[in-house]
Design a protein around this motif. Structure first.
Motif, PDB file in Angstrom:
ATOM      1  N   ARG A  82      40.143  63.043  35.898  1.00 29.68           N
ATOM      2  CA  ARG A  82      40.034  61.877  35.024  1.00 29.68           C
ATOM      3  C   ARG A  82      40.799  62.104  33.720  1.00 29.68           C
ATOM      4  NH1 ARG A  82      33.603  60.823  36.601  1.00 29.68           N
ATOM      5  NH2 ARG A  82      34.090  60.860  38.831  1.00 29.68           N
ATOM      6  N   LEU A  83      40.746  63.346  33.215  1.00 32.12           N
ATOM      7  CA  LEU A  83      41.518  63.686  32.021  1.00 32.12           C
ATOM      8  C   LEU A  83      43.016  63.640  32.305  1.00 32.12           C
ATOM      9  CD1 LEU A  83      41.855  64.710  29.142  1.00 32.12           C
ATOM     10  CD2 LEU A  83      41.366  67.037  29.991  1.00 32.12           C
ATOM     11  N   THR A  84      43.419  64.086  33.477  1.00 30.19           N
ATOM     12  CA  THR A  84      44.834  64.022  33.856  1.00 30.19           C
ATOM     13  C   THR A  84      45.334  62.585  33.846  1.00 30.19           C
ATOM     14  OG1 THR A  84      44.714  66.027  35.211  1.00 30.19           O
ATOM     15  CG2 THR A  84      46.494  64.476  35.706  1.00 30.19           C
ATOM     16  N   GLY A  85      44.524  61.674  34.416  1.00 36.49           N
ATOM     17  CA  GLY A  85      44.910  60.269  34.410  1.00 36.49           C
ATOM     18  C   GLY A  85      45.041  59.712  33.010  1.00 36.49           C
ATOM     19  N   ALA A  86      44.122  60.115  32.116  1.00 38.00           N
ATOM     20  CA  ALA A  86      44.195  59.676  30.722  1.00 38.00           C
ATOM     21  C   ALA A  86      45.457  60.212  30.041  1.00 38.00           C
ATOM     22  CB  ALA A  86      42.946  60.135  29.964  1.00 38.00           C
ATOM     23  N   SER A  87      45.787  61.460  30.329  1.00 42.86           N
ATOM     24  CA  SER A  87      46.950  62.098  29.702  1.00 42.86           C
ATOM     25  C   SER A  87      48.248  61.422  30.114  1.00 42.86           C
ATOM     26  CB  SER A  87      47.000  63.584  30.069  1.00 42.86           C
ATOM     27  OG  SER A  87      45.824  64.255  29.659  1.00 42.86           O
ATOM     28  N   VAL A  88      48.311  60.977  31.358  1.00 45.92           N
ATOM     29  CA  VAL A  88      49.519  60.295  31.831  1.00 45.92           C
ATOM     30  C   VAL A  88      49.819  59.078  30.959  1.00 45.92           C
ATOM     31  CG1 VAL A  88      50.441  58.899  33.727  1.00 45.92           C
ATOM     32  CG2 VAL A  88      49.336  61.089  34.213  1.00 45.92           C
ATOM     33  N   VAL A  89      48.781  58.346  30.585  1.00 49.29           N
ATOM     34  CA  VAL A  89      48.963  57.129  29.784  1.00 49.29           C
ATOM     35  C   VAL A  89      49.403  57.468  28.368  1.00 49.29           C
ATOM     36  CG1 VAL A  89      47.809  55.100  28.820  1.00 49.29           C
ATOM     37  CG2 VAL A  89      47.300  55.837  31.159  1.00 49.29           C
ATOM     38  N   THR A  90      48.702  58.384  27.718  1.00 52.22           N
ATOM     39  CA  THR A  90      48.998  58.654  26.305  1.00 52.22           C
ATOM     40  C   THR A  90      50.328  59.381  26.129  1.00 52.22           C
ATOM     41  OG1 THR A  90      47.622  60.669  26.416  1.00 52.22           O
ATOM     42  CG2 THR A  90      46.577  58.639  25.632  1.00 52.22           C
ATOM     43  N   ARG A  91      50.690  60.209  27.096  1.00 52.72           N
ATOM     44  CA  ARG A  91      51.984  60.899  26.994  1.00 52.72           C
ATOM     45  C   ARG A  91      53.156  59.918  27.031  1.00 52.72           C
ATOM     46  NH1 ARG A  91      50.115  64.924  30.691  1.00 52.72           N
ATOM     47  NH2 ARG A  91      51.328  63.862  32.316  1.00 52.72           N
ATOM     48  N   GLY A  92      52.950  58.825  27.730  1.00 57.04           N
ATOM     49  CA  GLY A  92      54.039  57.869  27.873  1.00 57.04           C
ATOM     50  C   GLY A  92      54.065  56.790  26.813  1.00 57.04           C
ATOM     51  N   LEU A  93      53.244  56.921  25.762  1.00 56.38           N
ATOM     52  CA  LEU A  93      53.157  55.871  24.756  1.00 56.38           C
ATOM     53  C   LEU A  93      53.347  56.462  23.366  1.00 56.38           C
ATOM     54  CD1 LEU A  93      52.529  52.871  24.191  1.00 56.38           C
ATOM     55  CD2 LEU A  93      50.124  53.528  23.959  1.00 56.38           C
ATOM     56  N   SER A  94      54.397  56.046  22.697  1.00 58.64           N
ATOM     57  CA  SER A  94      54.672  56.527  21.344  1.00 58.64           C
ATOM     58  C   SER A  94      53.562  56.087  20.395  1.00 58.64           C
ATOM     59  CB  SER A  94      56.016  55.977  20.866  1.00 58.64           C
ATOM     60  OG  SER A  94      56.267  56.371  19.543  1.00 58.64           O
ATOM     61  N   GLY A  95      53.097  57.022  19.584  1.00 51.13           N
ATOM     62  CA  GLY A  95      52.070  56.720  18.597  1.00 51.13           C
ATOM     63  C   GLY A  95      50.651  56.871  19.104  1.00 51.13           C
ATOM     64  N   ALA A  96      50.474  57.121  20.408  1.00 56.68           N
ATOM     65  CA  ALA A  96      49.130  57.302  20.969  1.00 56.68           C
ATOM     66  C   ALA A  96      48.755  58.778  20.956  1.00 56.68           C
ATOM     67  CB  ALA A  96      49.064  56.762  22.388  1.00 56.68           C
ATOM     68  N   THR A  97      47.492  59.062  20.655  1.00 56.06           N
ATOM     69  CA  THR A  97      46.985  60.437  20.685  1.00 56.06           C
ATOM     70  C   THR A  97      45.779  60.513  21.608  1.00 56.06           C
ATOM     71  OG1 THR A  97      45.552  60.047  18.771  1.00 56.06           O
ATOM     72  CG2 THR A  97      47.780  60.912  18.338  1.00 56.06           C
ATOM     73  N   LEU A  98      45.553  61.698  22.149  1.00 61.37           N
ATOM     74  CA  LEU A  98      44.409  61.915  23.037  1.00 61.37           C
ATOM     75  C   LEU A  98      43.652  63.150  22.560  1.00 61.37           C
ATOM     76  CD1 LEU A  98      42.829  61.098  25.600  1.00 61.37           C
ATOM     77  CD2 LEU A  98      44.329  62.641  26.890  1.00 61.37           C
ATOM     78  N   GLU A  99      42.465  62.938  22.046  1.00 57.04           N
ATOM     79  CA  GLU A  99      41.577  64.031  21.640  1.00 57.04           C
ATOM     80  C   GLU A  99      40.637  64.331  22.798  1.00 57.04           C
ATOM     81  OE1 GLU A  99      37.965  64.925  18.414  1.00 57.04           O
ATOM     82  OE2 GLU A  99      38.946  62.962  18.480  1.00 57.04           O
ATOM     83  N   VAL A 100      40.470  65.605  23.115  1.00 54.63           N
ATOM     84  CA  VAL A 100      39.568  66.004  24.199  1.00 54.63           C
ATOM     85  C   VAL A 100      38.303  66.602  23.594  1.00 54.63           C
ATOM     86  CG1 VAL A 100      39.258  67.451  26.237  1.00 54.63           C
ATOM     87  CG2 VAL A 100      41.487  66.414  25.774  1.00 54.63           C
ATOM     88  N   ILE A 101      37.170  65.978  23.875  1.00 53.26           N
ATOM     89  CA  ILE A 101      35.870  66.476  23.418  1.00 53.26           C
ATOM     90  C   ILE A 101      35.145  67.005  24.645  1.00 53.26           C
ATOM     91  CG2 ILE A 101      33.678  65.908  22.302  1.00 53.26           C
ATOM     92  CD1 ILE A 101      35.136  63.644  20.845  1.00 53.26           C
ATOM     93  N   ASP A 102      35.076  68.333  24.758  1.00 51.06           N
ATOM     94  CA  ASP A 102      34.496  68.981  25.935  1.00 51.06           C
ATOM     95  C   ASP A 102      32.971  68.949  25.819  1.00 51.06           C
ATOM     96  OD1 ASP A 102      33.779  70.553  28.085  1.00 51.06           O
ATOM     97  OD2 ASP A 102      35.280  72.103  27.700  1.00 51.06           O
ATOM     98  N   GLN A 103      32.338  68.073  26.576  1.00 52.45           N
ATOM     99  CA  GLN A 103      30.877  67.960  26.579  1.00 52.45           C
ATOM    100  C   GLN A 103      30.396  68.181  28.010  1.00 52.45           C
ATOM    101  OE1 GLN A 103      27.817  68.406  26.126  1.00 52.45           O
ATOM    102  NE2 GLN A 103      27.566  67.062  24.346  1.00 52.45           N
ATOM    103  N   GLY A 104      29.878  69.389  28.260  1.00 48.79           N
ATOM    104  CA  GLY A 104      29.443  69.749  29.608  1.00 48.79           C
ATOM    105  C   GLY A 104      28.136  69.113  30.025  1.00 48.79           C
ATOM    106  N   ASP A 105      27.360  68.642  29.070  1.00 45.64           N
ATOM    107  CA  ASP A 105      26.098  67.963  29.379  1.00 45.64           C
ATOM    108  C   ASP A 105      26.401  66.480  29.575  1.00 45.64           C
ATOM    109  OD1 ASP A 105      23.536  67.037  29.661  1.00 45.64           O
ATOM    110  OD2 ASP A 105      22.911  67.470  27.608  1.00 45.64           O
ATOM    111  N   ARG A 106      26.692  66.106  30.813  1.00 45.55           N
ATOM    112  CA  ARG A 106      27.149  64.742  31.097  1.00 45.55           C
ATOM    113  C   ARG A 106      25.955  63.812  31.312  1.00 45.55           C
ATOM    114  NH1 ARG A 106      29.840  68.133  34.053  1.00 45.55           N
ATOM    115  NH2 ARG A 106      28.927  67.445  36.024  1.00 45.55           N
ATOM    116  N   THR A 107      25.079  63.780  30.315  1.00 45.24           N
ATOM    117  CA  THR A 107      23.881  62.950  30.361  1.00 45.24           C
ATOM    118  C   THR A 107      23.849  62.069  29.116  1.00 45.24           C
ATOM    119  OG1 THR A 107      22.514  64.541  29.146  1.00 45.24           O
ATOM    120  CG2 THR A 107      22.632  64.806  31.548  1.00 45.24           C
TER     121      THR A 107
END
Length: 337
Positions: free
Chosen positions: A196-221
């Motif tokens: 899912r992160l890979t899919g998100a990265s594909v979008v932001t990498r291809g768009l000038s001015g877009a950033t992607l912050e990754v917040i690693d939260q292992g408790d997916r509740t």
């Protein structure tokens, strides 16, 4: 209290012991009149068939099993319900086991179901498991890996295209006007999360001015989402993301609660999208935009695929992949308005 046996049933019904056996195992071989007498005798005596002997004679049980990592999560609960209903339609029982994301519990359930000779196994796991399923398969217990694509061509699996799902979610945020996007989920080493992160990265990498912050939260509740939501709400406005893609709906709902509590207007100030399309998301005070991966036939297809394995019909497709859909609701509508 003495257990009532098949001989007592036969005597009360006025039929041979073999006729009662046919009624229990091959009802099509018993006349309607005799079947009714046997049924009445069973009800009158309180007879409970002993399936252990039948299992020993056939060398297998009449049940399958589904091992899930967390049945309190509506995603897995919905799959379990569909598995149970489809199994009943096929004339078998379904055992549902909850591993609580524990390798030890997962292994214990796999051993238990193999020892009790279930027809086959459906397994959802966030841990590497194909090697263990291969051992079971070689010893005669077929299985289907549920929720992720198998690496081995010999391991049947049913999965979602999570890279496409991540792309759809992030592209939707971009299309609404978001540019400072945060992905929330973890551990990142789990394939479904990393895809899912890979899919998100594909979008932001291809768009000038877009950033992607990754917040690693292992408790997916919801609890884990609340932790993230509090942290984001506490940031200065200029340092907050303007769009959040949560790796599942539970995380998104927890984030939503704390953002609203912290005075962040969703979706005016921040657009939020989840993943899985659980019922709670649609019922939220601010209905949650999400990615729907499980179509109406997902749970049924897991059982059907397992029966292909059980019955040796392995010439067809052994790796089913469902394409996800975008579901737009109020948590992303009206961003920036």
């Amino acid at each position: 209290m003495t257990r009532v046996g098949i001989r007592e049933v036969a005597a009360l019904a006025g039929v041979a012991v073999g006729t009662v056996s046919h009624y229990l195992n091959h009802p099509d071989k018993v006349s309607v009149e005799r079947a009714e007498r046997i049924r009445a005798a069973i009800e009158s005596l309180g007879f409970v068939p002993n399936n252990a002997g039948r299992q020993l004679r056939l060398g297998r049980s009449s049940a399958i099993a589904y091992v899930a990592p967390d049945v309190s999560n509506p995603y897995f609960a919905e799959i379990a319900e569909a598995v149970e209903l489809r199994s009943a339609e096929r004339g078998v029982s379904a055992f549902i086991a909850n591993s609580h994301r524990s390798r030890e519990r997962e292994d214990a359930y796999l051993r238990f179901f193999e020892q009790n000779q279930v027809l086959g196994l459906l397994v959802s796991s966030h841990l590497p498991i194909e090697d263990r399923l291969a051992h079971l398969r070689r010893r005669g217990t077929p299985s289907v890996l549920v929720g992720q694509a198998a690496a081995s061509p010999d391991q049947a699996s049913i999965s979602l295209d999570d890279v496409e799902g991540g792309r759809l979610a992030t592209q939707h945020l971009v299309d609404t006007g978001c540019r400072r996007i945060a992905f929330v989920g973890g551990p990142i080493g789990i394939k479904q999360v990393s895809d899912r992160l890979t899919g998100a990265s594909v979008v932001t990498r291809g768009l000038s001015g877009a950033t992607l912050e990754v917040i690693d939260q292992g408790d997916r509740t919801i609890r884990g989402g609340r932790d993230v939501g509090r942290q984001i709400a506490a940031r200065p406005e200029a340092q907050r993301p303007d769009g959040i893609f949560a790796a599942n709906d539970l995380l998104a709902l927890g984030i939503l609660q704390e953002l609203v509590r912290g005075g962040v207007a969703v979706p005016r100030d921040l657009a939020l999208i989840g993943y899985d399309d659980i019922e709670y998301g649609e019922a939220s005070l601010i209905p949650l935009s999400t990615i729907r991966g499980r179509h109406g036939t997902f749970g049924e297809s897991t059982v059907d695929l397992l029966f292909d394995e059980i019955e040796g019909r392995t010439g067809g497709e052994r790796h089913l992949a469902f394409t996800p859909d975008l579901v737009v609701r109020e948590s992303t509508r009206g961003f920036g308005a």
